[in-house]
Design an enzyme around this catalytic site. Structure first.
Site, PDB file in Angstrom:
ATOM      1  CG  ASP A  90      -1.993  -1.058   1.204  1.00 13.31           C
ATOM      2  OD1 ASP A  90      -1.787  -2.087   0.522  1.00 13.31           O
ATOM      3  OD2 ASP A  90      -3.029  -0.869   1.856  1.00 13.31           O
ATOM      4  CE  LYS A 105      -5.385   2.036   2.790  1.00 11.57           C
ATOM      5  NZ  LYS A 105      -4.247   1.293   3.386  1.00 11.57           N
ATOM      6  CE  LYS A 134      -6.927  -1.299   2.785  1.00 11.62           C
ATOM      7  NZ  LYS A 134      -5.562  -1.825   3.045  1.00 11.62           N
TER       8      LYS A 134
END
Length: 320
Positions: free
Chosen positions: A157, A220, A256
């Site tokens: 991430d 995300k 996400k």
């Protein structure tokens, strides 16, 4: 199969800096119906909550993280819902686990070793690239990716440099994300936009497109450390960017949300958004994750209530 990175020149017919602004008021109006999830009975609600469990990136990103914290996290990821509750629901043989565990790079090895020891093959995700601010030099950020992968991370991430987005330097942002993509190799890459610090929904839309064009497998919302994290209006802009990108390229990019997702009701709202905007094909861990550290506790409480008719005391449920 989608290519690892897109070509930003494909979009120069409509330059990002000249894109029309996103209407924030219309976004807020559009998401109001999502607050009421369309589960008509308790059994359907429980089924959707179990679906949410399989999409959780069970996370610990604290300054006091230790190997023992990570061990407990991994065990909970393998056994997210008490076995006796799953048996009552006839779900004990379905192999329900969380979507992944997510830790700092320095704790990746602990997570990998623990999951191997308990014979669980769920992915290990690691935040990287100067999380949460993304303000360290690019060379250092790339080294952090390499280190996490070397310790066994199968998902990374990354966080974008929000300064580039705020200054409208979209080409530069594209090149940075693309270098992170190259450093990740075949490892799954999620790109954190830090939407609470992007200044406008228009910037959120542009940053979403740039991240996808640069090869992100997921986009995300947040690090969970900003003052404002995952919100439904922001998410609507991001998932419609995903839909636009899919329509242009045929490539499916995952989504996400992370930060502030704490209750079962929150999880149902996010599932409803994805179902309504992207369809059932996105409702799987390969294309949808929920970044959360405390959400699982409330989901398990709700399932406990459905099975037993009462809410669990604190000592009734294992800690995550």
């Amino acid at each position: 199969m989608c290519p690892r990175s897109g070509n930003i020149s494909q979009w120069r017919t409509a330059p990002l800096n000249k894109a029309p602004p996103v209407d924030s008021q219309r976004c807020r109006c559009a998401v109001r119906p999502l607050r009421s999830f369309p589960a008509r009975n308790p059994e359907a609600k429980t089924a959707w909550l179990l679906k949410a469990v399989t999409c959780i990136d069970l996370t610990t990103l604290n300054g006091d993280d230790t190997p023992s914290n990570v061990h407990r996290l991994c065990y909970k990821a393998k056994h997210p819902i008490r076995e006796d509750l799953l048996k009552c629901l006839n779900m004990s043989d379905k192999g329900i686990t969380t979507g992944a565990v997510c830790v700092y790079p320095s704790r990746v090895a602990d997570a990998v070793q623990t999951l191997k020891a308990i014979q669980c093959n769920i992915p290990v995700a690691s935040v990287a690239t100067g999380f949460p601010a993304g303000q360290t030099p690019l060379t250092v950020r790339l080294q952090e990716i390499t280190m996490a992968i070397g310790d066994g991370a199968t998902e990374i991430d990354i966080v974008i440099n929000r300064t580039l987005a705020l200054k409208g330097q979209w080409e530069e942002l594209y090149k940075e994300i693309q270098q992170c993509r190259d450093a990740c190799g075949e490892v799954h890459m999620k790109t954190i936009l830090g939407t609470g610090e992007l200044g406008s929904l228009t910037n959120v839309y542009k940053a979403s497109l740039v991240a996808m064009m640069a090869g992100s497998d997921f986009i995300k919302t947040s690090t969970g450390k900003e003052g404002v994290n995952a919100t439904i209006p922001v998410a609507l802009v991001m998932v419609r960017a995903i839909r636009d990108y899919w329509g242009k390229t045929g490539c499916k990019v995952g989504f996400k949300p992370a930060g502030g997702i704490r209750t079962a009701k929150d999880a149902l709202t996010w599932l409803s958004l994805i179902k309504e905007e992207l369809g059932n094909n996105w409702l799987k861990p390969e294309l949808f994750r929920l970044g959360a550290s405390t959400l699982l506790t409330d989901i398990e409480r709700q399932i406990y209530h459905q099975v037993t008719g009462r809410y669990a005391a604190a000592h009734d449920l294992p800690m995550a």
